[in-house]
Design an enzyme around this catalytic site. Structure first.
Site, PDB file in Angstrom:
ATOM      1  N   GLU A  82     -30.875  -1.521  18.250  1.00  0.00           N
ATOM      2  CA  GLU A  82     -30.290  -2.510  18.746  1.00  0.00           C
ATOM      3  C   GLU A  82     -29.874  -1.696  20.772  1.00  0.00           C
ATOM      4  O   GLU A  82     -28.849  -0.461  20.579  1.00  0.00           O
ATOM      5  CB  GLU A  82     -29.134  -3.093  18.708  1.00  0.00           C
ATOM      6  CG  GLU A  82     -28.553  -4.095  19.433  1.00  0.00           C
ATOM      7  CD  GLU A  82     -29.959  -5.350  20.119  1.00  0.00           C
ATOM      8  OE1 GLU A  82     -29.642  -5.026  21.084  1.00  0.00           O
ATOM      9  OE2 GLU A  82     -30.329  -6.181  19.556  1.00  0.00           O
ATOM     10  N   ASP A 132     -37.486 -10.970  22.653  1.00  0.00           N
ATOM     11  CA  ASP A 132     -37.210 -11.675  24.143  1.00  0.00           C
ATOM     12  C   ASP A 132     -38.981 -12.300  24.482  1.00  0.00           C
ATOM     13  O   ASP A 132     -39.281 -12.059  24.616  1.00  0.00           O
ATOM     14  CB  ASP A 132     -36.773 -11.110  25.415  1.00  0.00           C
ATOM     15  CG  ASP A 132     -36.160 -11.954  26.542  1.00  0.00           C
ATOM     16  OD1 ASP A 132     -36.740 -12.776  26.602  1.00  0.00           O
ATOM     17  OD2 ASP A 132     -35.258 -11.539  27.309  1.00  0.00           O
ATOM     18  N   LYS A 136     -41.235 -17.032  31.828  1.00  0.00           N
ATOM     19  CA  LYS A 136     -42.286 -17.167  32.664  1.00  0.00           C
ATOM     20  C   LYS A 136     -43.602 -16.291  33.185  1.00  0.00           C
ATOM     21  O   LYS A 136     -43.168 -14.955  32.383  1.00  0.00           O
ATOM     22  CB  LYS A 136     -41.851 -16.228  34.396  1.00  0.00           C
ATOM     23  CG  LYS A 136     -39.791 -17.986  34.018  1.00  0.00           C
ATOM     24  CD  LYS A 136     -38.832 -17.130  34.834  1.00  0.00           C
ATOM     25  CE  LYS A 136     -38.301 -18.602  35.149  1.00  0.00           C
ATOM     26  NZ  LYS A 136     -36.869 -18.364  36.397  1.00  0.00           N
ATOM     27  N   THR A 205     -31.505 -17.836  10.037  1.00  0.00           N
ATOM     28  CA  THR A 205     -30.843 -17.003  10.848  1.00  0.00           C
ATOM     29  C   THR A 205     -29.954 -18.964  10.638  1.00  0.00           C
ATOM     30  O   THR A 205     -30.588 -19.501  10.949  1.00  0.00           O
ATOM     31  CB  THR A 205     -30.961 -16.274  11.706  1.00  0.00           C
ATOM     32  OG1 THR A 205     -31.657 -17.390  12.453  1.00  0.00           O
ATOM     33  CG2 THR A 205     -31.239 -15.116  11.268  1.00  0.00           C
ATOM     34  N   LYS A 206     -29.132 -18.664  10.877  1.00  0.00           N
ATOM     35  CA  LYS A 206     -27.736 -20.403  11.772  1.00  0.00           C
ATOM     36  C   LYS A 206     -28.969 -20.648  12.914  1.00  0.00           C
ATOM     37  O   LYS A 206     -28.968 -21.887  12.937  1.00  0.00           O
ATOM     38  CB  LYS A 206     -27.126 -20.272  11.760  1.00  0.00           C
ATOM     39  CG  LYS A 206     -25.720 -19.566  10.970  1.00  0.00           C
ATOM     40  CD  LYS A 206     -23.805 -19.574  11.465  1.00  0.00           C
ATOM     41  CE  LYS A 206     -23.618 -19.238   9.912  1.00  0.00           C
ATOM     42  NZ  LYS A 206     -22.123 -18.977  10.409  1.00  0.00           N
ATOM     43  N   GLU A 208     -32.253 -20.395  13.546  1.00  0.00           N
ATOM     44  CA  GLU A 208     -33.324 -20.675  13.273  1.00  0.00           C
ATOM     45  C   GLU A 208     -33.190 -22.068  12.116  1.00  0.00           C
ATOM     46  O   GLU A 208     -34.126 -23.236  12.670  1.00  0.00           O
ATOM     47  CB  GLU A 208     -34.215 -20.028  12.259  1.00  0.00           C
ATOM     48  CG  GLU A 208     -35.382 -19.861  11.732  1.00  0.00           C
ATOM     49  CD  GLU A 208     -36.421 -19.100  10.925  1.00  0.00           C
ATOM     50  OE1 GLU A 208     -37.672 -19.104  10.565  1.00  0.00           O
ATOM     51  OE2 GLU A 208     -35.329 -17.774  10.942  1.00  0.00           O
TER      52      GLU A 208
END
Length: 226
Positions: A82, A132, A136, A205-206, A208
């Site tokens: 990360e 990510d 676009k 996860t919260k 999701e």
């Protein structure tokens, strides 16, 4: 060797909480693998044990899934990659609080880490959750998951090892499915092709759960190295 000059992320100056800063200042050194070490990592040495599977998570965000998986699977080694300091600090603070010993982190670009620090055929799997989407069209070239990147991953994963991706952006899911399906060294865990049900191994996860309540879809893809 893959030469990727376009970054799949943008580093922004964000707020770091006191707890996250504590994680960075006090405990990161207990868990960090340094990118500037001169040779590829030896996971048996870095984790202090032999014969444990090593799984890499690329872009672990705030570390919620990585922390839960490490806690639920103490027999496995987890290496989280990360670049965002808030997430690194948050994960490290949790690891310290709960005395989790089977996680290491590297704060560096994942492509460069994979190119230079990960030995070939050394990983039991790679997981990439909610990268990510760069939705676009003019930004699609920034998407992490491209054919060249997957070809590099395949070399790092041992036979029968896995690549597990998850995204909540349908267009990116279709792109990932096409890229993975086009790699001859991989096969889709779903025998009929397409997407996989969420494996029990991937925690919700919260973010999701909130998306599910709003009717948003999530697509999991699990491919195995032949």
């Amino acid at each position: 060797m893959m030469q990727r000059k376009i970054k799949s992320y943008v580093l922004r100056a964000g707020r770091i909480s006191n707890r996250q800063q504590q994680g960075l200042d006090l405990w990161l050194e207990d868990y960090e693998l340094k990118f500037d070490s001169p040779t590829p990592w030896n996971f048996a040495k870095e984790f202090g044990r032999h014969d444990a599977d090593t799984i890499v998570e690329i872009g672990f965000g705030m570390g919620t899934s990585l922390f839960a998986m490490a806690m639920n699977n103490p027999q496995c080694n987890y290496l989280g990659i990360e670049v965002h300091k808030a997430g690194v600090g948050s994960l490290v603070a949790d690891l310290h609080e709960y005395q989790i010993s089977n996680v290491r982190v590297v704060v560096h670009d994942a492509v460069e880490v994979l190119q230079t620090k990960i030995p070939e055929n050394s990983l039991a799997g790679v997981q990439i959750f909610f990268p990510d989407p760069w939705h676009k069209k003019r930004h699609h070239k920034r998407r992490l998951i491209q054919s060249e990147f997957i070809q590099m991953l395949v070399k790092k994963i041992r036979p029968s090892g896995f690549i597990h991706c998850a995204t909540d952006w349908e267009d990116y899911a279709e792109h990932i499915l096409n890229v993975l399906s086009s790699e001859s060294a991989l096969f889709n865990q779903q025998k009929e092709g397409g997407y996989s049900p969420r494996p029990d191994s991937r925690p919700l996860t919260k973010f999701e759960l909130r998306g599910e309540r709003l009717g948003h879809g999530v697509w999991d893809l699990v491919f195995i190295k032949k």
